[in-house]
Motif scaffolding. Sequence first.
Motif, PDB file in Angstrom:
ATOM      1  N   VAL A  70       3.414 -15.996   3.019  1.00 55.39           N
ATOM      2  CA  VAL A  70       2.737 -14.703   3.161  1.00 55.39           C
ATOM      3  C   VAL A  70       3.194 -13.986   4.425  1.00 55.39           C
ATOM      4  CG1 VAL A  70       0.475 -13.599   3.469  1.00 55.39           C
ATOM      5  CG2 VAL A  70       0.741 -15.480   1.847  1.00 55.39           C
ATOM      6  N   GLN A  71       3.366 -14.757   5.490  1.00 53.31           N
ATOM      7  CA  GLN A  71       3.837 -14.149   6.739  1.00 53.31           C
ATOM      8  C   GLN A  71       5.232 -13.567   6.570  1.00 53.31           C
ATOM      9  OE1 GLN A  71       3.511 -16.795  10.046  1.00 53.31           O
ATOM     10  NE2 GLN A  71       4.189 -15.261  11.545  1.00 53.31           N
ATOM     11  N   SER A  72       6.096 -14.259   5.801  1.00 55.58           N
ATOM     12  CA  SER A  72       7.443 -13.732   5.540  1.00 55.58           C
ATOM     13  C   SER A  72       7.381 -12.444   4.735  1.00 55.58           C
ATOM     14  CB  SER A  72       8.276 -14.782   4.799  1.00 55.58           C
ATOM     15  OG  SER A  72       9.548 -14.261   4.462  1.00 55.58           O
ATOM     16  N   TRP A  73       6.488 -12.432   3.729  1.00 53.97           N
ATOM     17  CA  TRP A  73       6.350 -11.201   2.951  1.00 53.97           C
ATOM     18  C   TRP A  73       5.823 -10.046   3.820  1.00 53.97           C
ATOM     19  CZ3 TRP A  73       3.548 -13.577  -1.950  1.00 53.97           C
ATOM     20  CH2 TRP A  73       4.487 -14.320  -2.683  1.00 53.97           C
ATOM     21  N   LEU A  74       4.838 -10.374   4.641  1.00 45.78           N
ATOM     22  CA  LEU A  74       4.295  -9.338   5.526  1.00 45.78           C
ATOM     23  C   LEU A  74       5.347  -8.815   6.502  1.00 45.78           C
ATOM     24  CD1 LEU A  74       0.747 -10.782   6.336  1.00 45.78           C
ATOM     25  CD2 LEU A  74       1.291  -8.792   4.914  1.00 45.78           C
ATOM     26  N   TRP A  75       6.183  -9.710   7.019  1.00 49.08           N
ATOM     27  CA  TRP A  75       7.247  -9.293   7.922  1.00 49.08           C
ATOM     28  C   TRP A  75       8.254  -8.379   7.206  1.00 49.08           C
ATOM     29  CZ3 TRP A  75       8.378  -8.527  12.699  1.00 49.08           C
ATOM     30  CH2 TRP A  75       9.699  -8.370  13.102  1.00 49.08           C
ATOM     31  N   THR A  76       8.583  -8.725   5.967  1.00 51.39           N
ATOM     32  CA  THR A  76       9.495  -7.878   5.191  1.00 51.39           C
ATOM     33  C   THR A  76       8.896  -6.489   4.974  1.00 51.39           C
ATOM     34  OG1 THR A  76      10.391  -9.819   4.057  1.00 51.39           O
ATOM     35  CG2 THR A  76      10.756  -7.673   3.022  1.00 51.39           C
ATOM     36  N   ALA A  77       7.606  -6.471   4.612  1.00 50.08           N
ATOM     37  CA  ALA A  77       6.950  -5.172   4.414  1.00 50.08           C
ATOM     38  C   ALA A  77       6.901  -4.381   5.713  1.00 50.08           C
ATOM     39  CB  ALA A  77       5.536  -5.390   3.862  1.00 50.08           C
ATOM     40  N   LEU A  78       6.659  -5.085   6.840  1.00 50.80           N
ATOM     41  CA  LEU A  78       6.603  -4.396   8.132  1.00 50.80           C
ATOM     42  C   LEU A  78       7.959  -3.825   8.514  1.00 50.80           C
ATOM     43  CD1 LEU A  78       5.030  -3.629  10.666  1.00 50.80           C
ATOM     44  CD2 LEU A  78       5.616  -5.868  11.618  1.00 50.80           C
ATOM     45  N   VAL A  79       9.037  -4.575   8.260  1.00 48.25           N
ATOM     46  CA  VAL A  79      10.378  -4.090   8.582  1.00 48.25           C
ATOM     47  C   VAL A  79      10.713  -2.850   7.753  1.00 48.25           C
ATOM     48  CG1 VAL A  79      12.839  -4.633   8.446  1.00 48.25           C
ATOM     49  CG2 VAL A  79      11.244  -6.301   9.396  1.00 48.25           C
ATOM     50  N   ILE A  80      10.398  -2.903   6.452  1.00 48.34           N
ATOM     51  CA  ILE A  80      10.671  -1.740   5.591  1.00 48.34           C
ATOM     52  C   ILE A  80       9.866  -0.528   6.057  1.00 48.34           C
ATOM     53  CG2 ILE A  80      10.449  -0.843   3.248  1.00 48.34           C
ATOM     54  CD1 ILE A  80      10.971  -3.684   2.226  1.00 48.34           C
ATOM     55  N   ALA A  81       8.575  -0.759   6.357  1.00 46.50           N
ATOM     56  CA  ALA A  81       7.738   0.349   6.836  1.00 46.50           C
ATOM     57  C   ALA A  81       8.231   0.882   8.169  1.00 46.50           C
ATOM     58  CB  ALA A  81       6.285  -0.125   6.948  1.00 46.50           C
ATOM     59  N   PHE A  82       8.734  -0.005   9.041  1.00 53.65           N
ATOM     60  CA  PHE A  82       9.223   0.438  10.349  1.00 53.65           C
ATOM     61  C   PHE A  82      10.478   1.299  10.213  1.00 53.65           C
ATOM     62  CE2 PHE A  82      11.954  -0.383  14.081  1.00 53.65           C
ATOM     63  CZ  PHE A  82      11.167   0.232  15.041  1.00 53.65           C
ATOM     64  N   TYR A  83      11.406   0.869   9.339  1.00 54.90           N
ATOM     65  CA  TYR A  83      12.612   1.678   9.152  1.00 54.90           C
ATOM     66  C   TYR A  83      12.264   3.031   8.527  1.00 54.90           C
ATOM     67  CZ  TYR A  83      16.216  -1.661  10.515  1.00 54.90           C
ATOM     68  OH  TYR A  83      17.050  -2.481  11.236  1.00 54.90           O
ATOM     69  N   ALA A  84      11.302   3.025   7.573  1.00 53.01           N
ATOM     70  CA  ALA A  84      10.874   4.297   6.989  1.00 53.01           C
ATOM     71  C   ALA A  84      10.235   5.194   8.045  1.00 53.01           C
ATOM     72  CB  ALA A  84       9.903   4.044   5.839  1.00 53.01           C
ATOM     73  N   GLN A  85       9.435   4.577   8.939  1.00 49.42           N
ATOM     74  CA  GLN A  85       8.814   5.353  10.012  1.00 49.42           C
ATOM     75  C   GLN A  85       9.857   5.912  10.976  1.00 49.42           C
ATOM     76  OE1 GLN A  85       5.334   6.155  10.476  1.00 49.42           O
ATOM     77  NE2 GLN A  85       6.531   7.574  11.717  1.00 49.42           N
ATOM     78  N   LEU A  86      10.904   5.130  11.249  1.00 51.33           N
ATOM     79  CA  LEU A  86      11.988   5.646  12.091  1.00 51.33           C
ATOM     80  C   LEU A  86      12.639   6.871  11.453  1.00 51.33           C
ATOM     81  CD1 LEU A  86      13.828   2.430  13.399  1.00 51.33           C
ATOM     82  CD2 LEU A  86      12.391   4.022  14.701  1.00 51.33           C
ATOM     83  N   GLY A  87      12.843   6.807  10.129  1.00 51.46           N
ATOM     84  CA  GLY A  87      13.403   7.960   9.436  1.00 51.46           C
ATOM     85  C   GLY A  87      12.496   9.177   9.521  1.00 51.46           C
ATOM     86  N   ILE A  88      11.174   8.953   9.388  1.00 51.66           N
ATOM     87  CA  ILE A  88      10.219  10.069   9.487  1.00 51.66           C
ATOM     88  C   ILE A  88      10.240  10.655  10.891  1.00 51.66           C
ATOM     89  CG2 ILE A  88       7.779  10.657   9.396  1.00 51.66           C
ATOM     90  CD1 ILE A  88       7.482   8.543   7.192  1.00 51.66           C
TER      91      ILE A  88
END
Length: 347
Positions: A70-88
């Motif tokens: 679960v922690q790995s999945w959460l980290w993956t989701a956080l990385v994707i959200a972080f890159y999307a936030q960088l784009g925004i």
Amino acid sequence: MFIVVLFAVSLIRVGARRALNRRRARSPTANYGDLRLALSAVAGNTNQLFVLIAAFYVAMTVSGLASPTVQSWLWTALVIAFYAQLGIWANAAMVDYFNRRRTRQEMRDPSTVTGYGLLTFFLRVGIWITVVVSLLAYFKYPVAGLVGALGVGSLAIAFAVQNILGDVFSSMAIILDKPFRVGDFVKAGETLGTIEHIGVKTTRIRSLSGEQVVTSNSDLLNSRIHNYKHFRERRIAFRIGVVYQTPRELLERIPGMLREAVEEQPNARFDRAHFVEYGDFALIFEIVYYVLSPDYTLYMDIQQGINLGIHRRFEQAGVSFAYPTQELILRRGPALTVGNEAGSAAG
């Protein structure tokens, strides 16, 4: 921990917003560079979904409730959200920067609206392509193959829409090179009018007869463009003819008469007047002068005054204007005698 993270992010956003408002209150038109862009992006463009994912990941990690999977999945989701936030954030900072520059440029050149719109579009596409490629590279996907596929696909799309792309790049050439701007009076091919709008694919011209002419940017750049916006003087050359029977003394006086007719007109500068050639039915004089204004109506008023002045002086001096004429000369042959006629008949 979940509530603490949400509270901390809210404090950061509020602090950034207050710092930005203080800077704007001090000097609304000042340019503070990268710090102002960062404050504006963080204050108004932080996605709430990214904040929730970050808070949930921190809460689950600190509490120890998440399993490694679960922690790995959460980290993956956080990385994707972080890159999307960088784009925004990057898009928001870029838009804020170009909007401030566009506001200043619009005062001098209204056509920059289209230019900044195109530039913003291409930069947005570039930012999101960079975000996606960086995200794939982080997760160790074969980015090189993807880039190659994108290149081949882009080439195929470019061939399919080459006419549209040609007009788009032509609009960029118009914006960057500035052969004309919105409000310029131009002649393009057979069209004579004022530029009203420079778009991505077409340019709209308000013709002298009133209708709006829409032409593609590629066709417009391929034609010969006469821009009348920046010329200061109008050079005028015209010719008149007098009859061949005009005495030589009058011919010698005619250039002076022509000069006087031009110099008596305001906003006109005399250049020259000469007896240039022997025409088919007239003795030709050429007059050259400059109108000290680009106004076409003023030019017509000056030309009319010059024509009337020439007519008045020629009438007073007894000079006749020439017009197309033909002279037929008939010659009678020698008369035949009766004896000659009889001899001719016997022969």
